[in-house]
Design a protein around this motif. Structure first.
Motif, PDB file in Angstrom:
ATOM      1  N   ALA A 189       0.830  -1.208   0.000  1.00  0.00           N
ATOM      2  CA  ALA A 189       0.000   0.000   0.000  1.00  0.00           C
ATOM      3  C   ALA A 189       0.863   1.257   0.000  1.00  0.00           C
ATOM      4  CB  ALA A 189      -0.927  -0.013   1.218  1.00  0.00           C
ATOM      5  N   ILE A 190       1.949   1.230   0.781  1.00  0.00           N
ATOM      6  CA  ILE A 190       2.875   2.368   0.784  1.00  0.00           C
ATOM      7  C   ILE A 190       3.501   2.529  -0.596  1.00  0.00           C
ATOM      8  CG2 ILE A 190       5.074   3.213   1.707  1.00  0.00           C
ATOM      9  CD1 ILE A 190       4.316   1.859   4.364  1.00  0.00           C
ATOM     10  N   GLY A 191       3.849   1.394  -1.208  1.00  0.00           N
ATOM     11  CA  GLY A 191       4.457   1.433  -2.531  1.00  0.00           C
ATOM     12  C   GLY A 191       3.556   2.032  -3.588  1.00  0.00           C
ATOM     13  N   SER A 192       2.260   1.886  -3.425  1.00  0.00           N
ATOM     14  CA  SER A 192       1.343   2.458  -4.405  1.00  0.00           C
ATOM     15  C   SER A 192       1.371   3.980  -4.379  1.00  0.00           C
ATOM     16  CB  SER A 192      -0.083   1.956  -4.151  1.00  0.00           C
ATOM     17  OG  SER A 192      -0.580   2.456  -2.921  1.00  0.00           O
ATOM     18  N   ASP A 240       9.179   4.309  -5.264  1.00  0.00           N
ATOM     19  CA  ASP A 240      10.639   4.380  -5.220  1.00  0.00           C
ATOM     20  C   ASP A 240      11.161   4.218  -3.793  1.00  0.00           C
ATOM     21  OD1 ASP A 240      10.962   4.742  -7.975  1.00  0.00           O
ATOM     22  OD2 ASP A 240      10.592   6.894  -7.807  1.00  0.00           O
ATOM     23  N   LEU A 241      10.494   4.840  -2.845  1.00  0.00           N
ATOM     24  CA  LEU A 241      10.907   4.716  -1.448  1.00  0.00           C
ATOM     25  C   LEU A 241      10.787   3.269  -0.981  1.00  0.00           C
ATOM     26  CD1 LEU A 241      11.713   5.884   1.302  1.00  0.00           C
ATOM     27  CD2 LEU A 241       9.284   6.373   1.712  1.00  0.00           C
ATOM     28  N   MET A 242       9.657   2.651  -1.265  1.00  0.00           N
ATOM     29  CA  MET A 242       9.441   1.268  -0.838  1.00  0.00           C
ATOM     30  C   MET A 242      10.461   0.325  -1.462  1.00  0.00           C
ATOM     31  SD  MET A 242       7.994  -1.859  -1.938  1.00  0.00           S
ATOM     32  CE  MET A 242       6.688  -1.587  -3.126  1.00  0.00           C
ATOM     33  N   MET A 243      10.714   0.494  -2.750  1.00  0.00           N
ATOM     34  CA  MET A 243      11.624  -0.419  -3.441  1.00  0.00           C
ATOM     35  C   MET A 243      13.073  -0.195  -3.017  1.00  0.00           C
ATOM     36  SD  MET A 243       9.802  -0.585  -7.202  1.00  0.00           S
ATOM     37  CE  MET A 243      10.722  -1.997  -7.800  1.00  0.00           C
ATOM     38  N   GLU A 244      13.448   1.031  -2.748  1.00  0.00           N
ATOM     39  CA  GLU A 244      14.811   1.295  -2.269  1.00  0.00           C
ATOM     40  C   GLU A 244      15.075   0.577  -0.953  1.00  0.00           C
ATOM     41  OE1 GLU A 244      15.320   5.476  -2.000  1.00  0.00           O
ATOM     42  OE2 GLU A 244      15.282   5.811  -4.172  1.00  0.00           O
ATOM     43  N   GLU A 245      14.089   0.574  -0.079  1.00  0.00           N
ATOM     44  CA  GLU A 245      14.247  -0.111   1.204  1.00  0.00           C
ATOM     45  C   GLU A 245      14.345  -1.625   1.006  1.00  0.00           C
ATOM     46  OE1 GLU A 245      14.666   1.058   4.211  1.00  0.00           O
ATOM     47  OE2 GLU A 245      14.551   3.161   3.643  1.00  0.00           O
ATOM     48  N   MET A 287      10.934 -10.488   0.731  1.00  0.00           N
ATOM     49  CA  MET A 287      11.088  -9.304  -0.115  1.00  0.00           C
ATOM     50  C   MET A 287      10.597  -9.580  -1.535  1.00  0.00           C
ATOM     51  SD  MET A 287      12.259  -7.306   2.115  1.00  0.00           S
ATOM     52  CE  MET A 287      11.399  -8.347   3.301  1.00  0.00           C
ATOM     53  N   LEU A 288      10.927 -10.764  -2.038  1.00  0.00           N
ATOM     54  CA  LEU A 288      10.472 -11.145  -3.375  1.00  0.00           C
ATOM     55  C   LEU A 288       8.953 -11.204  -3.435  1.00  0.00           C
ATOM     56  CD1 LEU A 288      13.067 -13.949  -4.112  1.00  0.00           C
ATOM     57  CD2 LEU A 288      12.825 -11.837  -5.413  1.00  0.00           C
ATOM     58  N   GLN A 289       8.346 -11.742  -2.376  1.00  0.00           N
ATOM     59  CA  GLN A 289       6.889 -11.838  -2.351  1.00  0.00           C
ATOM     60  C   GLN A 289       6.246 -10.456  -2.329  1.00  0.00           C
ATOM     61  OE1 GLN A 289       5.027 -14.742  -2.676  1.00  0.00           O
ATOM     62  NE2 GLN A 289       3.482 -13.172  -3.056  1.00  0.00           N
ATOM     63  N   ILE A 290       6.861  -9.525  -1.604  1.00  0.00           N
ATOM     64  CA  ILE A 290       6.329  -8.158  -1.573  1.00  0.00           C
ATOM     65  C   ILE A 290       6.405  -7.531  -2.962  1.00  0.00           C
ATOM     66  CG2 ILE A 290       6.743  -5.827  -0.689  1.00  0.00           C
ATOM     67  CD1 ILE A 290       7.656  -7.157   1.941  1.00  0.00           C
ATOM     68  N   LEU A 291       7.527  -7.728  -3.647  1.00  0.00           N
ATOM     69  CA  LEU A 291       7.659  -7.186  -5.002  1.00  0.00           C
ATOM     70  C   LEU A 291       6.680  -7.858  -5.961  1.00  0.00           C
ATOM     71  CD1 LEU A 291      11.541  -6.815  -5.330  1.00  0.00           C
ATOM     72  CD2 LEU A 291       9.849  -4.989  -5.088  1.00  0.00           C
ATOM     73  N   ALA A 292       6.429  -9.148  -5.747  1.00  0.00           N
ATOM     74  CA  ALA A 292       5.446  -9.847  -6.577  1.00  0.00           C
ATOM     75  C   ALA A 292       4.048  -9.290  -6.329  1.00  0.00           C
ATOM     76  CB  ALA A 292       5.482 -11.345  -6.283  1.00  0.00           C
ATOM     77  N   ALA A 344      -0.512  -5.716  -7.908  1.00  0.00           N
ATOM     78  CA  ALA A 344      -1.437  -4.656  -7.509  1.00  0.00           C
ATOM     79  C   ALA A 344      -1.237  -3.372  -8.301  1.00  0.00           C
ATOM     80  CB  ALA A 344      -1.278  -4.365  -6.013  1.00  0.00           C
ATOM     81  N   GLU A 345       0.005  -3.100  -8.689  1.00  0.00           N
ATOM     82  CA  GLU A 345       0.333  -1.823  -9.331  1.00  0.00           C
ATOM     83  C   GLU A 345       1.217  -2.059 -10.557  1.00  0.00           C
ATOM     84  OE1 GLU A 345      -0.876   1.034  -8.530  1.00  0.00           O
ATOM     85  OE2 GLU A 345      -1.768   0.628  -6.565  1.00  0.00           O
ATOM     86  N   ALA A 346       0.665  -2.750 -11.538  1.00  0.00           N
ATOM     87  CA  ALA A 346       1.458  -3.129 -12.714  1.00  0.00           C
ATOM     88  C   ALA A 346       2.036  -1.922 -13.443  1.00  0.00           C
ATOM     89  CB  ALA A 346       0.600  -3.950 -13.675  1.00  0.00           C
ATOM     90  N   LEU A 347       1.262  -0.858 -13.546  1.00  0.00           N
ATOM     91  CA  LEU A 347       1.719   0.307 -14.306  1.00  0.00           C
ATOM     92  C   LEU A 347       2.833   1.057 -13.585  1.00  0.00           C
ATOM     93  CD1 LEU A 347      -1.654   1.716 -15.700  1.00  0.00           C
ATOM     94  CD2 LEU A 347      -0.108   0.013 -16.679  1.00  0.00           C
ATOM     95  N   GLN A 348       2.876   0.945 -12.269  1.00  0.00           N
ATOM     96  CA  GLN A 348       3.967   1.573 -11.519  1.00  0.00           C
ATOM     97  C   GLN A 348       5.175   0.652 -11.416  1.00  0.00           C
ATOM     98  OE1 GLN A 348       3.455   4.519  -8.464  1.00  0.00           O
ATOM     99  NE2 GLN A 348       1.447   3.659  -7.969  1.00  0.00           N
ATOM    100  N   PHE A 349       4.920  -0.645 -11.349  1.00  0.00           N
ATOM    101  CA  PHE A 349       6.027  -1.584 -11.174  1.00  0.00           C
ATOM    102  C   PHE A 349       6.852  -1.762 -12.450  1.00  0.00           C
ATOM    103  CE2 PHE A 349       7.781  -5.814 -11.771  1.00  0.00           C
ATOM    104  CZ  PHE A 349       8.594  -5.938 -10.653  1.00  0.00           C
ATOM    105  N   THR A 350       6.193  -1.941 -13.582  1.00  0.00           N
ATOM    106  CA  THR A 350       6.893  -2.339 -14.804  1.00  0.00           C
ATOM    107  C   THR A 350       8.011  -1.385 -15.216  1.00  0.00           C
ATOM    108  OG1 THR A 350       4.895  -3.486 -15.548  1.00  0.00           O
ATOM    109  CG2 THR A 350       6.580  -3.031 -17.207  1.00  0.00           C
ATOM    110  N   PRO A 351       7.838  -0.065 -15.145  1.00  0.00           N
ATOM    111  CA  PRO A 351       8.969   0.810 -15.490  1.00  0.00           C
ATOM    112  C   PRO A 351      10.164   0.638 -14.560  1.00  0.00           C
ATOM    113  CG  PRO A 351       6.906   2.033 -15.525  1.00  0.00           C
ATOM    114  CD  PRO A 351       6.610   0.711 -14.892  1.00  0.00           C
ATOM    115  N   ARG A 352       9.954  -0.002 -13.416  1.00  0.00           N
ATOM    116  CA  ARG A 352      11.028  -0.219 -12.447  1.00  0.00           C
ATOM    117  C   ARG A 352      11.551  -1.652 -12.485  1.00  0.00           C
ATOM    118  NH1 ARG A 352       7.259   3.336 -10.713  1.00  0.00           N
ATOM    119  NH2 ARG A 352       8.026   5.278  -9.776  1.00  0.00           N
ATOM    120  N   LEU A 353      11.072  -2.435 -13.451  1.00  0.00           N
ATOM    121  CA  LEU A 353      11.491  -3.829 -13.551  1.00  0.00           C
ATOM    122  C   LEU A 353      12.992  -3.954 -13.788  1.00  0.00           C
ATOM    123  CD1 LEU A 353      10.877  -6.851 -13.722  1.00  0.00           C
ATOM    124  CD2 LEU A 353      10.244  -6.527 -16.129  1.00  0.00           C
TER     125      LEU A 353
END
Length: 252
Positions: free
Chosen positions: A26-29, A33-38, A53-58, A63-72
């Motif tokens: 939810a914070i990542g949504s 960037d802050l969530m993923m850096e941590e 950590m992998l499960q959280i990224l999954a 949940a947020e495909a449009l935000q995640f994919t540019p950071r893949l």
């Protein structure tokens, strides 16, 4: 603080960890960037927290495909160096994460306002992961590892280069067909991946079909008897006639 939320001490039960992971997604949504850096801090060395950590990224990718994919790209940069040393016990976790990340990429590609998400570096990373799963992980003696790897490959087949997909067909098709012969749950998952593979191989707009008729016949010869197990006698007779058409009588 993130460190406390991500802590995986045995003092905390699974429900607490799951709730913490949900909160992080939810914070990542709101601030991905802050969530993923941590989370990336846990990729710098061996740690028992890595599967979480992998499960959280999954979960975040789902949940947020449009935000995640540019950071893949940033994710793969950190995952690739450790993939080769992952043991069977953790491979299903990695494979599931890869599956979710690829599914997010497909959502991103399907979004009308989004362009192609992969540059040359990401394509190279994807090809490397594809090769590792295909040539190493699907050869595991552990059924869970083989199945989770095939499930991930099923989401990747349309994202790797056509030349790589073409060269993979002699290995990946028998692997998927072998799993289709297992129990119903395993067969369903493998059949879904096989469906994606056939779509990518036969229906791509990028070029001609990658499978010859003889190769496709092998798939049909394997699948049709499996399908006939739970159907009526008349339908089974129809399938039998279909098999005779696929396998010509040498004396006819």
């Amino acid at each position: 603080p993130f460190n406390e939320l991500l802590h995986t001490s045995t003092d905390f039960n699974v429900d607490w960890q799951r709730a913490a992971a949900t909160l992080l997604v939810a914070i990542g949504s709101h601030d991905p960037d802050l969530m993923m850096e941590e989370i990336f801090l846990y990729f710098s060395g061996p740690t028992s927290a890595l599967p979480a950590m992998l499960q959280i990224l999954a979960d975040f990718a789902s949940a947020e495909a449009l935000q995640f994919t540019p950071r893949l790209k940033d994710v793969l940069l950190r995952v690739l160096p450790i993939l080769g040393s992952v043991r069977d016990g953790q491979r299903p976790v990695f494979a599931n994460a890869l599956k979710c990340w690829c599914q997010a990429a497909w959502v991103y590609i399907g979004d009308a306002s989004s362009g192609l998400p992969f540059d040359d570096d990401v394509m190279s990373f994807m090809n490397s992961v594809f090769e590792l799963l295909l040539k190493v992980w699907t050869g595991s003696r552990d059924l869970k590892v083989r199945l989770s790897s095939v499930e991930a490959l099923g989401e990747m087949v349309g994202l790797v280069t056509r030349s790589q997909l073409k060269s993979a067909l002699p290995r990946i098709i028998p692997t998927m067909l072998d799993l289709c012969k297992k129990d119903q749950e395993v067969a369903f998952t493998a059949a879904h991946s096989l469906h994606n593979l056939l779509n990518a191989s036969l229906l791509s707009e990028s070029g001609p079909p990658l499978l010859e008729f003889e190769e496709l016949a092998v798939v049909l010869i394997t699948l049709l008897p499996l399908v006939s197990v739970n159907i009526s006698k008349d339908e089974r007779s129809y399938i039998s006639k279909g098999l005779k058409w696929i396998i010509p009588d040498p004396y006819r």
